[in-house]
Write an enzyme that holds these catalytic residues in place. Sequence first.
Site, PDB file in Angstrom:
ATOM      1  N   GLU A  85       0.827  -1.197   0.000  1.00 50.95           N
ATOM      2  CA  GLU A  85       0.000   0.000   0.000  1.00 50.95           C
ATOM      3  C   GLU A  85       0.865   1.252   0.000  1.00 50.95           C
ATOM      4  O   GLU A  85       1.899   1.321   0.660  1.00 50.95           O
ATOM      5  CB  GLU A  85      -0.985   0.016   1.167  1.00 50.95           C
ATOM      6  CG  GLU A  85      -0.393   0.031   2.541  1.00 50.95           C
ATOM      7  CD  GLU A  85      -1.463   0.070   3.638  1.00 50.95           C
ATOM      8  OE1 GLU A  85      -2.554  -0.503   3.451  1.00 50.95           O
ATOM      9  OE2 GLU A  85      -1.195   0.690   4.679  1.00 50.95           O
ATOM     10  N   CYS A  86       0.433   2.201  -0.808  1.00 50.10           N
ATOM     11  CA  CYS A  86       1.032   3.526  -0.913  1.00 50.10           C
ATOM     12  C   CYS A  86       2.522   3.428  -1.290  1.00 50.10           C
ATOM     13  O   CYS A  86       2.845   3.139  -2.429  1.00 50.10           O
ATOM     14  CB  CYS A  86       0.800   4.322   0.366  1.00 50.10           C
ATOM     15  SG  CYS A  86       0.790   6.114   0.086  1.00 50.10           S
TER      16      CYS A  86
END
Length: 203
Positions: A85-86
């Site tokens: 994520e991210c």
Amino acid sequence: RARIAYADDAAFWFTYPETLDALRVAGAELVAFSPLHDRELPSDIGALWIGGGYPEEHADTLQANDVMRTALRDAVASGMPAYAECGGLMYLAETLHTADGPRAMVGAIAGATSIAQPRLHLGYRSATVAHRSPLDDATSVVHGYEFHYATAMPAPGLPAYTIDNTTDGAVRGNCLAAFLHRHFLPGDPSIDRFVDAAAAFTS
């Protein structure tokens, strides 16, 4: 039930302690690794977890560690369950564009991200799962938030989520990578499912 390698260093340090607790409660043995400094992945692992951070601040070092980039690319290509994520998405993509020029990243996910012209993406989101992954079934609704300055430059493929009239991230095989931050707690069915997938991969 399964050993799961999670990224933990100066570039990738943002994974909630509750998320790690949730993985343990679901039966995972967690082993940390450093995309910056390690030369190989931990042994006998069934899945990868790469949380958020600031890969743009360490882009040169991440690019230089081509052995680790290759190991991660091969792991994802083999079908190993993976969640990013991210900052993790930025690392698993092919290229990270910075103000100093492009830097080669893992290449497990087609496309690129850019921090060359930072623009804040901020807010809570309700997202619909666009394609099945080791965490979720398609059409499930999940909640999280965005807090990033990078912009995705995706290649055509399978998006991870739809949010309003846009898409976020990508699914490739058993790998889900997106900007959306999710806060997992012990007992979360998505975490149970992910550990099941990790155990199945190593069985």
